[in-house]
Design a protein around this motif. Structure first.
Motif, short mmCIF file in Angstrom:
data_model
loop_
_atom_site.label_atom_id
_atom_site.label_comp_id
_atom_site.label_asym_id
_atom_site.label_seq_id
_atom_site.Cartn_x
_atom_site.Cartn_y
_atom_site.Cartn_z
N LEU A 1 0.83 -1.20 0.00
CA LEU A 1 0.00 0.00 0.00
C LEU A 1 0.87 1.26 0.00
CD1 LEU A 1 -2.59 -1.02 2.74
CD2 LEU A 1 -3.02 -0.86 0.28
N PRO A 2 0.30 2.40 -0.45
CA PRO A 2 1.02 3.67 -0.32
C PRO A 2 1.31 3.94 1.17
CG PRO A 2 -0.92 3.93 -1.71
CD PRO A 2 -0.98 2.56 -1.12
N GLN A 3 2.30 4.76 1.44
CA GLN A 3 2.73 5.01 2.82
C GLN A 3 1.58 5.48 3.71
OE1 GLN A 3 5.85 4.30 4.04
NE2 GLN A 3 4.85 4.63 6.00
N GLY A 4 0.75 6.39 3.22
CA GLY A 4 -0.38 6.88 4.02
C GLY A 4 -1.34 5.77 4.39
N PHE B 1 -3.42 1.55 8.19
CA PHE B 1 -3.53 0.12 8.48
C PHE B 1 -2.88 -0.19 9.82
CE2 PHE B 1 -2.55 -4.34 8.41
CZ PHE B 1 -3.61 -4.92 7.73
N LYS B 2 -1.65 0.30 10.01
CA LYS B 2 -0.92 0.03 11.25
C LYS B 2 -1.65 0.58 12.47
CE LYS B 2 3.53 1.04 11.86
NZ LYS B 2 4.92 1.47 11.58
N ALA B 3 -2.12 1.82 12.37
CA ALA B 3 -2.79 2.45 13.51
C ALA B 3 -4.09 1.73 13.86
CB ALA B 3 -3.07 3.92 13.20
N ALA B 4 -4.86 1.38 12.83
CA ALA B 4 -6.13 0.69 13.07
C ALA B 4 -5.90 -0.71 13.64
CB ALA B 4 -6.94 0.61 11.78
N LEU B 5 -4.90 -1.41 13.12
CA LEU B 5 -4.57 -2.74 13.61
C LEU B 5 -4.15 -2.69 15.08
CD1 LEU B 5 -4.25 -5.76 12.81
CD2 LEU B 5 -1.87 -5.24 12.31
N ALA B 6 -3.28 -1.73 15.41
CA ALA B 6 -2.82 -1.60 16.79
C ALA B 6 -3.96 -1.25 17.74
CB ALA B 6 -1.72 -0.54 16.87
N SER B 7 -4.81 -0.33 17.31
CA SER B 7 -5.93 0.09 18.15
C SER B 7 -6.91 -1.05 18.39
CB SER B 7 -6.64 1.27 17.50
OG SER B 7 -7.74 1.67 18.27
N ALA B 8 -7.27 -1.75 17.33
CA ALA B 8 -8.22 -2.86 17.47
C ALA B 8 -7.64 -3.98 18.32
CB ALA B 8 -8.61 -3.39 16.09
N THR B 9 -6.35 -4.24 18.18
CA THR B 9 -5.70 -5.27 18.99
C THR B 9 -5.67 -4.86 20.45
OG1 THR B 9 -4.35 -5.93 17.09
CG2 THR B 9 -3.60 -6.65 19.24
N TRP C 1 -8.32 -3.22 7.44
CA TRP C 1 -8.64 -3.12 6.01
C TRP C 1 -9.81 -2.18 5.78
CZ3 TRP C 1 -5.29 -3.70 2.60
CH2 TRP C 1 -4.35 -4.73 2.63
N ASN C 2 -10.83 -2.24 6.63
CA ASN C 2 -11.97 -1.33 6.47
C ASN C 2 -11.56 0.12 6.65
OD1 ASN C 2 -13.89 -3.25 5.82
ND2 ASN C 2 -14.37 -3.68 7.95
N SER C 3 -10.62 0.36 7.55
CA SER C 3 -10.13 1.72 7.76
C SER C 3 -9.41 2.23 6.51
CB SER C 3 -9.17 1.76 8.96
OG SER C 3 -9.87 1.40 10.13
N VAL C 4 -8.61 1.37 5.91
CA VAL C 4 -7.91 1.76 4.67
C VAL C 4 -8.93 1.99 3.56
CG1 VAL C 4 -6.33 0.97 2.86
CG2 VAL C 4 -5.75 0.63 5.27
N LYS C 5 -9.91 1.10 3.44
CA LYS C 5 -10.90 1.22 2.36
C LYS C 5 -11.75 2.47 2.49
CE LYS C 5 -11.26 -3.71 1.47
NZ LYS C 5 -12.10 -4.92 1.61
N THR D 1 -5.17 4.67 -4.64
CA THR D 1 -5.04 6.12 -4.50
C THR D 1 -5.97 6.61 -3.40
OG1 THR D 1 -6.74 6.50 -6.18
CG2 THR D 1 -4.46 6.48 -6.93
N LYS D 2 -5.67 7.79 -2.89
CA LYS D 2 -6.51 8.40 -1.86
C LYS D 2 -7.87 8.71 -2.46
CE LYS D 2 -6.12 11.21 2.10
NZ LYS D 2 -6.68 10.36 3.09
N ALA D 3 -8.91 8.36 -1.73
CA ALA D 3 -10.27 8.58 -2.21
C ALA D 3 -10.60 10.07 -2.20
CB ALA D 3 -11.26 7.82 -1.34
N THR D 4 -11.31 10.50 -3.21
CA THR D 4 -11.78 11.88 -3.26
C THR D 4 -13.04 12.00 -2.42
OG1 THR D 4 -13.19 11.48 -5.18
CG2 THR D 4 -10.90 12.15 -5.61
N ILE D 5 -13.42 13.20 -2.10
CA ILE D 5 -14.64 13.42 -1.33
C ILE D 5 -15.85 12.89 -2.09
CG2 ILE D 5 -15.01 15.77 -2.15
CD1 ILE D 5 -15.72 14.49 1.41
#
Length: 81
Positions: A16-19, A24-32, A46-50, A62-66
């Motif tokens: 994935l792109p760095q952002g 992904f990392k932050a959401a995984l850590a928080s959920a764990t 994955w849902n957080s990234v999506k 790519t980053k989703a547009t509004i």
């Protein structure tokens, strides 16, 4: 719980792109930390990234547009009874 290094994350997340990797990392850590199983925490990540990134026609992420976010939100609301 200590943060997992990227070499233990799913290979798809490493591509994935760095952002998106950061999300992904932050959401995984928080959920764990909230006591979720590894599988459930991964789904949350994955849902957080999506919610912030989309896959383009060429397969790139790519980053989703509004507009994309609003369209996705509308489709969720429209299918509820």
């Amino acid at each position: 719980m200590p943060e997992q290094p990227f070499d233990t994350l799913p290979s798809e997340a490493q591509e994935l792109p760095q952002g998106a990797q950061n999300i992904f990392k932050a959401a995984l850590a928080s959920a764990t930390e909230d006591g979720m199983s590894q599988d459930a925490a991964t789904r949350v990540a994955w849902n957080s990234v999506k919610s912030e990134y989309v896959q383009g026609d060429g397969g790139g992420i790519t980053k989703a547009t509004i507009l994309t976010k609003l369209t996705n939100l509308y489709s969720l609301v429209a299918i509820r009874p």
